[in-house]
Design an enzyme around this catalytic site. Structure first.
Site, PDB file in Angstrom:
ATOM      1  CG  HIS A 293       2.196  -6.100  -2.159  1.00 27.85           C
ATOM      2  ND1 HIS A 293       0.861  -6.082  -2.410  1.00 27.85           N
ATOM      3  CD2 HIS A 293       2.373  -4.783  -1.585  1.00 27.85           C
ATOM      4  CE1 HIS A 293       0.284  -4.737  -1.743  1.00 27.85           C
ATOM      5  NE2 HIS A 293       1.227  -4.098  -1.341  1.00 27.85           N
ATOM      6  CD  GLU A 339       2.129  -5.977   2.152  1.00 26.02           C
ATOM      7  OE1 GLU A 339       2.473  -5.264   3.235  1.00 26.02           O
ATOM      8  OE2 GLU A 339       1.063  -5.788   1.654  1.00 26.02           O
ATOM      9  CD  GLU A 340      -2.215  -5.108   1.135  1.00 25.57           C
ATOM     10  OE1 GLU A 340      -2.531  -5.190   2.263  1.00 25.57           O
ATOM     11  OE2 GLU A 340      -2.209  -4.232   0.258  1.00 25.57           O
ATOM     12  CG  ASP A 367       3.625  -1.854  -0.431  1.00 21.38           C
ATOM     13  OD1 ASP A 367       2.728  -1.459  -0.852  1.00 21.38           O
ATOM     14  OD2 ASP A 367       3.532  -2.891   0.633  1.00 21.38           O
ATOM     15  CG  HIS A 437      -5.899  -1.736   2.873  1.00 21.87           C
ATOM     16  ND1 HIS A 437      -5.543  -2.174   3.997  1.00 21.87           N
ATOM     17  CD2 HIS A 437      -4.622  -1.857   2.039  1.00 21.87           C
ATOM     18  CE1 HIS A 437      -4.103  -2.706   4.147  1.00 21.87           C
ATOM     19  NE2 HIS A 437      -3.766  -2.326   2.632  1.00 21.87           N
TER      20      HIS A 437
HETATM   21 ZN   LIG Z   1       1.044  -2.455   0.013  1.00 29.42          ZN
END
Ligand SMILES: [Zn+2]
Length: 470
Positions: A293, A339-340, A367, A437
Site C-alpha cells: 500500500h 489501506e490505513e 506489508d 505508525h
Molecule cells: Zn501497512
C-alpha cells in the site's frame, strides 16, 4: 527396384545411427536441467538485488516526499511519482485506477495537559490525535480521568464513566514471540475505545501507544465511530507519558486532563491505485499480482509501512528486466491506496479483478516491514498447493527464506476474492512495532540488505509461479 530398396535401407540406417548420437534427455535429466536453471536465476536475483540496491534507492526518493495519508496532497504526489517510476523502468503498461478515499486532516493543534493537580499541574503529555478522530471545541475540553485496562473493566465501572476521559492503559503483551500477536493483544483499545467509552457517557479517550518500544514516541492509527453513539475525540500517548499519567492518577485521582485538537474530516477525495505490469510471453492473461500500500500515516515517512513493500514490488519487476528474464505469465504491481483508514483501494481492485476476464493466478503482499526474510504465509486450504510452494525451498532459501506454511496473506490482496492463491511475505517482526505508525518510521530505519533480500525472495517466488503456474 532392389537397388533403390537397398539405398533406402542404407539411408534409414544412417538416420537411425545419427539419432543414436544426438543427445536425447530423459524426464529426470530435463528436471535436473530445470533445477539448475532455477537455481542460477535465483542466485542472480539475490546478487543483483544486494549489489545494485535499486529498490532501496527508490525508497529513499519516495520517502523524501514525506508522509502519504489518503486524500492528502502528498499522497497524490507519491501516486504520480510511482506511476512515473514504473514508466521510467519500462513496464509494458502503467495506469491509475480511480477511487474515492476518506480525507482526514490532523490539523496543527494536538495538546494534552494535566490540570488541577498539585504535583503534575501543567505537565504536557506527548500525544498524537488518532486517525479519524473528531476535534475538540476551539477552547478544548477538560475532564477527570478514569484509567482502565480492558473493555471488561470499563463495563464493570460504567457508573463512574459519565463526563470523564477514559485512559486505556493496557500495554502490548511483551511475552509473545510474534509481535503481530502482541499488537493484536492491545490494539482493540485504540480502534474501538471511543465507541466503548461513548456507550457510558465518556467525553474523550486517551490510549497508551501500541508499541514494543519503551520510549515516549506516540503511535497513531485508525479509530472508529458508530452512528448510533456520540463521537468523542481520541488520542494516543507515548509509553513513558502513559506511565506518568498512571502514576499521577494514583497520586491524585481527581486531576483533570485538558485536550485540545483541531483535526477534521473533510469530504471524500479522489485518489488512485497505481498499477503497472510486464506481460507474460506464454500466458499473458494469467496474472501474478505483487501488492503493497502506497498510503501511510501522516507522521514519519511511511518507510517500513509500507513504502518498502511498494518499492520491493516495483523492484521485483525491475529485476526481471535488468536480468533480461521474460516471464511466462504477466507480473502486475498493484500499489493500493487507503489501506490505513478504509481499504478503499483494495476493495476497488477486488471488484475490478472479479469482473476481469483475466485469471488472477496468485497475489503476494509485502506489508510487514522491510526486515530480514523469514517465510511465506500461504492462504489456502489446499495442502497440495502449500506443498508445491514448499518444494521451492531450495531456491527460496537462497534469499534467506526459512519456511513456507499455511497462514494469512495481507489486508489488501485478501480483497482479491477470485485469486487462486494468496501469499503473505513474512520478514522478521521483532522491531516492526517499535516504529509502526509513528514519527520513527523513516528511511533511516531501513537496512539495505534486509530490504533487498526481501525483494529477492519475492522475485524468486514470482519467477517460479510464472514458470510453473499453479
Ligand atoms: Zn501497512
Amino acid at each position: 527396384m532392389d537397388k533403390y530398396s537397398n539405398e533406402s535401407i542404407s539411408i534409414v540406417i544412417i538416420i537411425l545411427s545419427l539419432l543414436l548420437i544426438v543427445p536425447s534427455y530423459s524426464q529426470s535429466e530435463i528436471d535436473s536441467l530445470k533445477q539448475l536453471e532455477y537455481k542460477e536465476i535465483s542466485v542472480q536475483f539475490v546478487s543483483s538485488a544486494l549489489k545494485e540496491r535499486k529498490g532501496y534507492e527508490a525508497l529513499k526518493n519516495l520517502c523524501r516526499i514525506g508522509p502519504r495519508l489518503s486524500g492528502s496532497r502528498n499522497s497524490l504526489i507519491a501516486i504520480n511519482w510511482a506511476k512515473n517510476k514504473m514508466i521510467e523502468l519500462g513496464f509494458d503498461s502503467v495506469w491509475l485506477q480511480p477511487v474515492m478515499v476518506p480525507h482526514w486532516e490532523r490539523g496543527t493543534i494536538q495538546k494534552a495537559m494535566i490540570m488541577n493537580s498539585k504535583k503534575f499541574n501543567g505537565t504536557e503529555l506527548n500525544i498524537l490525535t488518532l486517525g479519524g478522530s473528531i476535534g475538540t471545541p476551539t477552547e478544548g475540553i477538560a475532564a477527570n480521568v478514569i484509567e482502565v485496562k480492558s473493555f471488561d473493566e470499563l463495563e464493570k465501572r460504567k457508573d463512574e464513566v459519565n463526563g470523564k476521559i477514559i485512559f486505556f492503559s493496557r500495554a502490548i503483551d511483551q511475552t509473545l514471540l510474534n509481535t503481530f500477536s502482541g499488537y493484536g493483544s492491545a490494539v482493540d483499545q485504540r480502534i474501538y475505545g471511543a465507541i466503548e467509552g461513548a456507550k457510558y457517557g465518556a467525553v474523550g479517550v486517551i490510549v497508551r501507544s501500541v508499541t514494543t518500544k519503551y520510549d515516549n514516541v506516540p503511535h497513531t492509527g485508525v479509530m472508529l465511530y458508530v452512528d448510533s453513539l456520540p463521537k468523542i475525540p481520541g488520542v494516543t500517548v507515548g509509553y513513558e507519558d502513559a506511565d506518568l499519567l498512571s502514576a499521577a492518577l494514583k497520586e491524585d485521582p481527581n486531576l483533570q486532563l485538558a485536550l485540545q485538537l483541531n483535526c477534521e474530516t473533510l469530504p471524500d477525495a479522489k485518489s488512485y491505485n497505481v498499477i503497472g505490469e510486464i506481460r507474460g510471453s506464454e500466458y499473458p492473461d494469467e496474472i501474478i499480482v505483487i501488492g503493497a500500500h502506497l498510503d501511510s500515516w501522516d507522521v514519519g515517512d511511511g518507510a517500513h509501512d509500507d513504502g518498502a513493500g511498494c518499492m520491493q514490488a516495483i523492484e521485483v519487476v525491475d529485476l526481471f528486466k535488468r536480468l533480461n528474464i521474460k516471464p511466462k505469465r504477466t507480473i502486475r504491481v498493484v500499489l493500493f491506496i487507503n489501506e490505513e483508514n478504509g481499504s478503499r483501494g483494495a476493495k476497488e481492485y477486488g471488484v475490478y479483478a472479479q469482473s476481469s476476464e483475466q485469471i488472477h493466478l496468485a497475489a503476494i503482499e509485502s506489508d510487514r516491514g522491510a526486515f530480514s526474510p523469514v517465510g511465506f504465509n500461504v492462504d489456502t486450504d489446499s495442502t497440495k498447493l502449500i506443498e508445491k510452494i514448499e518444494s521451492w525451498m531450495p531456491y527460496l532459501k537462497l534469499a534467506g527464506i526459512s519456511w513456507v506454511r499455511k497462514g494469512g496473506s495481507g489486508a489488501d490482496i485478501s480483497k482479491i476474492k477470485n485469486a487462486k492463491l494468496l501469499i503473505g511475505y513474512i520478514p522478521d517482526d521483532q522491531r516492526y512495532f517499535d516504529i509502526h505508525h509513528s514519527p520513527s518510521d523513516v528511511f533511516e530505519e531501513i537496512h539495505p540488505r534486509e530490504f533487498e533480500l526481501g525483494t529477492a525472495a519475492m522475485a524468486i517466488l514470482v519467477y517460479l509461479l510464472s514458470e510453473e503456474g499453479i
